[in-house]
Motif scaffolding. Structure first.
Motif, short mmCIF file in Angstrom:
data_model
loop_
_atom_site.label_atom_id
_atom_site.label_comp_id
_atom_site.label_asym_id
_atom_site.label_seq_id
_atom_site.Cartn_x
_atom_site.Cartn_y
_atom_site.Cartn_z
N GLY A 65 16.64 50.36 39.80
CA GLY A 65 15.88 50.73 38.62
C GLY A 65 16.74 51.19 37.47
N VAL A 66 17.85 51.87 37.78
CA VAL A 66 18.77 52.33 36.73
C VAL A 66 19.42 51.13 36.04
CG1 VAL A 66 20.89 53.62 36.26
CG2 VAL A 66 19.21 54.51 37.90
N ALA A 67 19.86 50.15 36.83
CA ALA A 67 20.49 48.96 36.26
C ALA A 67 19.51 48.20 35.37
CB ALA A 67 21.00 48.05 37.38
N VAL A 68 18.27 48.05 35.84
CA VAL A 68 17.25 47.36 35.05
C VAL A 68 16.99 48.10 33.75
CG1 VAL A 68 14.82 46.68 34.99
CG2 VAL A 68 16.16 46.30 37.05
N SER A 69 16.93 49.43 33.82
CA SER A 69 16.69 50.23 32.62
C SER A 69 17.80 50.06 31.60
CB SER A 69 16.55 51.70 33.01
OG SER A 69 15.47 51.90 33.89
N LEU A 70 19.04 50.04 32.04
CA LEU A 70 20.16 49.85 31.14
C LEU A 70 20.15 48.46 30.52
CD1 LEU A 70 22.99 51.64 33.16
CD2 LEU A 70 21.81 52.48 31.13
N ILE A 71 19.79 47.45 31.33
CA ILE A 71 19.70 46.09 30.80
C ILE A 71 18.64 46.00 29.71
CG2 ILE A 71 19.02 43.73 31.39
CD1 ILE A 71 20.33 44.18 34.13
N PHE A 72 17.49 46.62 29.97
CA PHE A 72 16.40 46.52 29.00
C PHE A 72 16.63 47.40 27.77
CE2 PHE A 72 14.06 44.10 32.06
CZ PHE A 72 13.18 43.36 31.28
N ARG A 73 17.46 48.42 27.89
CA ARG A 73 17.84 49.16 26.68
C ARG A 73 18.57 48.26 25.70
NH1 ARG A 73 20.60 54.94 27.37
NH2 ARG A 73 20.62 54.60 25.12
N TRP A 74 19.35 47.33 26.24
CA TRP A 74 20.04 46.37 25.38
C TRP A 74 19.09 45.27 24.91
CZ3 TRP A 74 21.36 41.23 27.26
CH2 TRP A 74 22.00 40.46 26.29
N ILE A 75 18.27 44.74 25.82
CA ILE A 75 17.35 43.67 25.43
C ILE A 75 16.39 44.13 24.35
CG2 ILE A 75 15.44 42.23 26.26
CD1 ILE A 75 16.83 42.09 28.96
#
Length: 264
Positions: A87-97
């Protein structure tokens, strides 16, 4: 732990001091707590929007992947993999997206001559950005629905086709009733999961802007581990338990005439 949390919910407990019995004060406090109502509202809106959208998307993908195509197993794996990413990795990815200046989503919209909003900075759009982000994890539900689709008897479709039923008619009259138990299962699990959203809000917005993403679990966490009000946090946890149980019971009660079990 559950019994202990029941006891703590009737106490004032700040960790560094022994708990003090205060009766129903924590529960009465909720009626005058504006952030409690805000967190309930945010999470309710998220549940009402993300759960149906996610189930529809998972069902559409499952139907597509149930077709006889080359490399079907590889494609199914690709669709499922995002649901097991941290979930942390997904959150960081979507902060960029979702970044409004250099994010991938707004870049794509600019190519279509559309000005994208400030997804994570504008209170009007932030919660909808989380709903959009929830589609990333439909792989788990997709696998369950795909298993249900593969259990639909081929003979029923063949008989209906001989009788002249269209593909759409066969889908609604044969496929949907047959996989309705799977749909009920993913609905209940999705509702439970939507009320427990925490990581995304904590990593991406920390409840902001203007409390637009103050999910219930995030507010509970703040009371417990930021303000050290363990008594009030325990009361919030039990209210969450009752809300989830009520939602589950409603889903089960309303499904009696909609879900068809084999042999029933």
């Amino acid at each position: 732990p559950m019994i202990a949390s029941v006891f703590f919910s009737f106490t004032e407990y700040r960790l560094i001091q022994p708990p003090t019995w205060i009766g129903l004060a924590n529960y009465r406090r909720m009626f005058s707590d504006a952030l409690f109502y805000k967190s309930l509202s945010v999470t309710s809106v998220y549940t009402v929007t993300s759960v149906p959208l996610g189930i529809c998307a998972a069902l559409m993908v499952a139907v597509l992947l149930n077709q006889k195509i080359t490399g079907a197993r590889v494609v199914r794996t690709v669709f499922y993999l995002p649901s097991v990413v941290s979930g942390v990795a997904v959150s960081l990815i979507f902060r960029w997206i979702l970044n409004h200046k250099f994010g991938l989503l707004n870049y794509g919209l600019r190519l279509l001559t559309i000005t994208g909003p400030d997804w994570l900075g504008n209170p009007r759009w932030t919660l909808w950005a989380f709903v959009l982000m929830s589609l990333w994890g439909i792989g788990g539900n997709m696998i369950i629905l795909l298993a249900g689709l593969q259990g639909v008897p081929v003979s029923l479709h063949e008989a209906a086709e001989i009788d002249g039923a269209s593909s759409w008619r066969r889908f609604w009259s044969i496929t949907m009733p047959t996989i309705s138990p799977a749909i009920l299962f993913v609905t209940i699990m999705s509702i439970i999961g939507s009320w427990q959203v925490f990581t995304q809000a904590f990593i991406m917005t920390d409840g902001g802007p203007a409390y637009a993403t103050l999910f219930y679990m995030l507010y509970l966490y703040r009371n417990a581990f930021t303000w050290f009000e363990m008594g009030y946090a325990s009361a919030l946890a039990w209210v969450l338990f009752l809300v989830i149980m009520a939602c589950t019971l409603v889903a089960l009660r309303t499904s009696k005439n909609l879900v068809h079990y084999e042999g029933a």
